[in-house]
Motif scaffolding. Structure first.
Motif, PDB file in Angstrom:
ATOM      1  N   VAL A  90      -7.313 -60.501 -19.202  1.00 39.24           N
ATOM      2  CA  VAL A  90      -6.823 -61.805 -19.622  1.00 39.24           C
ATOM      3  C   VAL A  90      -7.046 -62.793 -18.473  1.00 39.24           C
ATOM      4  O   VAL A  90      -6.619 -62.537 -17.341  1.00 39.24           O
ATOM      5  CB  VAL A  90      -5.319 -61.769 -19.986  1.00 39.24           C
ATOM      6  N   ASP A 140      -8.479 -67.577 -21.337  1.00 40.23           N
ATOM      7  CA  ASP A 140      -7.620 -67.112 -22.427  1.00 40.23           C
ATOM      8  C   ASP A 140      -6.331 -67.940 -22.497  1.00 40.23           C
ATOM      9  O   ASP A 140      -5.859 -68.278 -23.580  1.00 40.23           O
ATOM     10  CB  ASP A 140      -7.281 -65.629 -22.237  1.00 40.23           C
ATOM     11  N   ALA A 277      -8.788 -65.551 -27.394  1.00 36.08           N
ATOM     12  CA  ALA A 277      -8.045 -64.705 -26.452  1.00 36.08           C
ATOM     13  C   ALA A 277      -7.666 -63.378 -27.108  1.00 36.08           C
ATOM     14  O   ALA A 277      -7.353 -63.343 -28.301  1.00 36.08           O
ATOM     15  CB  ALA A 277      -6.786 -65.430 -25.982  1.00 36.08           C
ATOM     16  N   THR A 282      -2.858 -60.919 -24.401  1.00 39.48           N
ATOM     17  CA  THR A 282      -2.469 -62.298 -24.101  1.00 39.48           C
ATOM     18  C   THR A 282      -0.978 -62.499 -24.335  1.00 39.48           C
ATOM     19  O   THR A 282      -0.285 -63.125 -23.521  1.00 39.48           O
ATOM     20  CB  THR A 282      -3.284 -63.280 -24.960  1.00 39.48           C
TER      21      THR A 282
END
Length: 316
Positions: A90, A140, A277, A282
């Protein structure tokens, strides 16, 4: 990219409105439209000294774009499905004061440490983060802040999550005892030296407006956009500073937070989540950041100076 910009220009009616929606400058939008005209070999706008009106060719392109974007969204959705299954990385873009306050807590969060999620961190101020998003190089998660009335805008495809308000606080040398008899008056606060933002920045404009609204004529002894430096100057007895509350969790000895109810400024903190994302990873990172966010802050007890310092005399 240029076709999406064309859709916004035709839909909103001007280069300036499209630029505000997309996070570009109006000149950047104009350059994109010129490039698109060169690519298709047709005039897309009838330009005058004051305006640009879309041609029928431009309107036809916008009408045809609906099916193009629908097909592209289907392709992206398939990619997202594969990405969510395989990705555990991420990317988080954030500004420096928030990074300092939360990143250690996020890395030490048991749910992150045990998840196998790899964090990639980029430090940007909000305007650069929004330009990066608008250019297509999208993290993201991007953390940004904006003041009430700010023109900062981002593409509507980004999912906006609100992370609260970061109120600004006055930090002053503890030895000055500015609030010994209660909240200091505008006259007292106009009589002391301040370390202020460099003039012309968006933060400086917001702070200047807050000072004017409170009737304070802040006298600058210096300028710094680094809040740690500003608080160190307060700890050294050199000046007062006006800083976001999130940075006062690390207030140095010799400085303290002074309550000034009339001086009202806060910035709204948002997380912008990319539609591409990886969902579970996330969400886990966002939850960890919420847990790491400091609550309302209070100044740590400071070490009193051996010889109390008098508040400086006003400059003449």
């Amino acid at each position: 990219m240029h076709l999406r910009t064309l859709v916004e220009v035709v839909t909103l009616g001007s280069f300036a409105a499209a630029a505000n929606r997309l996070g570009y400058t109006a000149s950047a939008v104009s350059q994109q439209m010129t490039s698109l005209e060169q690519h298709v070999g047709l005039p897309l706008f009838e330009r005058t000294a004051r305006s640009a009106h879309p041609t029928e060719a431009a309107r036809a392109m916008v009408r045809a774009s609906n099916s193009i974007f629908a097909g592209l969204e289907a392709v992206l959705e398939a990619a997202r499905g594969a990405h969510e299954v395989t990705s555990s990385e991420v990317t988080v873009a954030t500004y420096d004061t928030l990074a300092r306050a939360v990143l250690r807590g996020v890395y030490e969060d048991p749910e992150i440490r045990g998840s196998g999620i790899r964090l990639r961190v980029e430090i940007h101020n909000p305007s650069i983060a929004v330009r990066t998003i608008s250019s297509g190089d999208c993290p993201d998660i991007a953390f940004v802040y904006r003041f009430s009335g700010s023109g900062l805008a981002w593409p509507p495809a980004m999912r906006q999550l609100d992370f609260g308000r970061d109120r600004y606080r006055v930090v002053a040398p503890a030895a000055w005892e500015l609030d010994a008899a209660g909240p200091p008056s505008a006259e007292v606060l106009s009589d002391i030296p301040w370390v202020l933002h460099h003039p012309g920045t968006s933060d400086a404009i917001a702070v200047d407006s807050a000072f004017r609204s409170a009737g304070i004529r802040a006298r600058a002894m210096g300028h710094s956009d680094n809040f740690d430096v500003a608080m160190e100057l307060a700890a050294a007895g050199a000046a007062a500073a006006f800083v976001p509350e999130i940075v006062t969790t690390g207030i140095p000895a010799g400085a303290r937070v002074v309550d000034v109810p009339s001086l009202d400024l806060a910035r709204d903190v948002h997380a912008l989540v990319s539609p591409s994302a990886p969902g579970p990873a996330t969400n886990a990172v966002l939850s960890a950041i919420r847990r790491a966010m400091p609550g309302p802050t209070r100044a740590r007890p400071s070490v009193p100076a051996a010889e109390p310092e008098a508040r400086p005399e006003p400059a003449h």
